[in-house]
Enzyme design. Sequence first.
Site, PDB file in Angstrom:
ATOM      1  CD  GLU A   1      16.128 -20.092 -12.845  1.00 55.45           C
ATOM      2  OE1 GLU A   1      16.708 -20.733 -11.985  1.00 55.45           O
ATOM      3  OE2 GLU A   1      16.761 -19.460 -13.882  1.00 55.45           O
TER       4      GLU A   1
ATOM      5  CE  LYS B   1      19.879 -17.632 -14.022  1.00 56.99           C
ATOM      6  NZ  LYS B   1      19.335 -18.933 -14.062  1.00 56.99           N
TER       7      LYS B   1
ATOM      8  CB  CYS C   1      18.502 -18.901 -10.036  1.00 54.34           C
ATOM      9  SG  CYS C   1      19.126 -20.576  -9.531  1.00 54.34           S
TER      10      CYS C   1
HETATM   11  N1  LIG Z   1      19.287 -21.989 -12.215  1.00 52.86           N
HETATM   12  C1  LIG Z   1      20.237 -21.609 -11.582  1.00 52.86           C
HETATM   13  O1  LIG Z   1      20.818 -20.422 -12.289  1.00 52.86           O
HETATM   14  N2  LIG Z   1      21.094 -22.290 -11.040  1.00 52.86           N
HETATM   15  C2  LIG Z   1      22.076 -22.267 -10.873  1.00 52.86           C
HETATM   16  C3  LIG Z   1      22.757 -23.079  -9.892  1.00 52.86           C
HETATM   17  C4  LIG Z   1      22.763 -22.156  -8.323  1.00 52.86           C
HETATM   18  O2  LIG Z   1      23.138 -21.094  -8.367  1.00 52.86           O
HETATM   19  O3  LIG Z   1      22.588 -22.791  -7.218  1.00 52.86           O
END
Ligand SMILES: NC(=O)NCCC(=O)O
Length: 385
Positions: A119, A196, A233
């Site tokens: 990401e 996303k 993510c």
């Molecule tokens: N980049 C992101 O969405 N991180 C959120 C933390 C997670 O979901 O572990």
Amino acid sequence: MAGVEFENVEEALEKGLSGRELDEVTRILYGKKLEKLEIPLAAVAAAEKAGFEVKGYIATAQREQLRAPRKVRIAAIQNAIVLPTTYPVAEQRHAIFMRIEQLIDAAALCGANIVCLQEAWTMPFAFCTRERLPWTEFAESAETGPSTQFLQKLAGKYNMVIVSPILERDEAKDEVIWNTAVVISNKGHVIGKSRKNHIPRVGDFNESTYYMESQLGHPVFDTAFGKFGINICYGRHHPQNWMMYALNGAEIIFNPSATVGGLSEPLWGIEARNAAIANHCFTVGINRVGTEAFPNEFTSGNGLPAHKDFGHFYGSSYVACPDGSRTPSLSRTKDGVLITEVDLNQCRQVKDHWGFRMTQRLDLYARSFTEAAKPDYKPQIIRDF
Ligand SMILES: NC(=O)NCCC(=O)O
């Protein structure tokens, strides 16, 4: 976490256990053992010289009479940022491009067909700061931006599909910023993009300051090497998100991520793997490595002192298979390339075996979700008092 980081769960298991005990613990925790893929000497040498890891595994399927095997090599690439976050934006980005080129070159030597990067791979994960400049300067057009142009050349050169998760600035529509994965074909053209769907508001992940939830749905890209979707993510915590990519025909779902040990590590090995099992598809979890420090202090809204870094991004990228088996992880600390040769025929074979699609009862849940989404929904509870 201060001090030396713990390296790798599987290596720790191998140090502590041996023989039949190790085999049984590994079988129970990881499923059927995946054979190792031989990594070409040129890739081993390149990795040693440039200081990254290359690992390879093979996920087989049964032979079928009427369908030929559909073998595809998936490369998951994880990396740390190269320069400190105080350097000029153009220099930081260029240094990452050069590092990614080394990693993609190694993936190509291993015969990778589809490569997915982590990401927001072009930048430090600066969203914890809630500051705009200079971080928003990393945002770029998905169709014509510098990272797309850079990867288009490599995709064409190596005949590989590349999934490039970036911070997008939609130049055609209000110059708004999005968290986007650009899909570049093996001929080097942009096939499309996915954004996303779920934006975190947890810990230092203050991403809703910068961009909103996608309005693009759950696109699946039908490429020369198979059909895939990209669940970016935090979307991995939402089973329906994985499910919709699978319902749209994804045989592989990538989960390019940026997440830290203190927040999510015990969940990491479970979520993408469970999604592979539940949806009869391959899943690919990719996480960055390293600790990124920022010029200005920020707080985490938890009463603890202000600080300048996010904590440790623990890498540990892995591939999970429809039959529940999974590869070992890449390192928790080093850049790396994980090559997994999968036979996509496994998706349908496991679907026929377990029948989760046949028994899923979408109509029941569609009705229930419609009701549960109403503001006056009354949960279905039967009380004993
Ligand atoms: N980049 C992101 O969405 N991180 C959120 C933390 C997670 O979901 O572990």
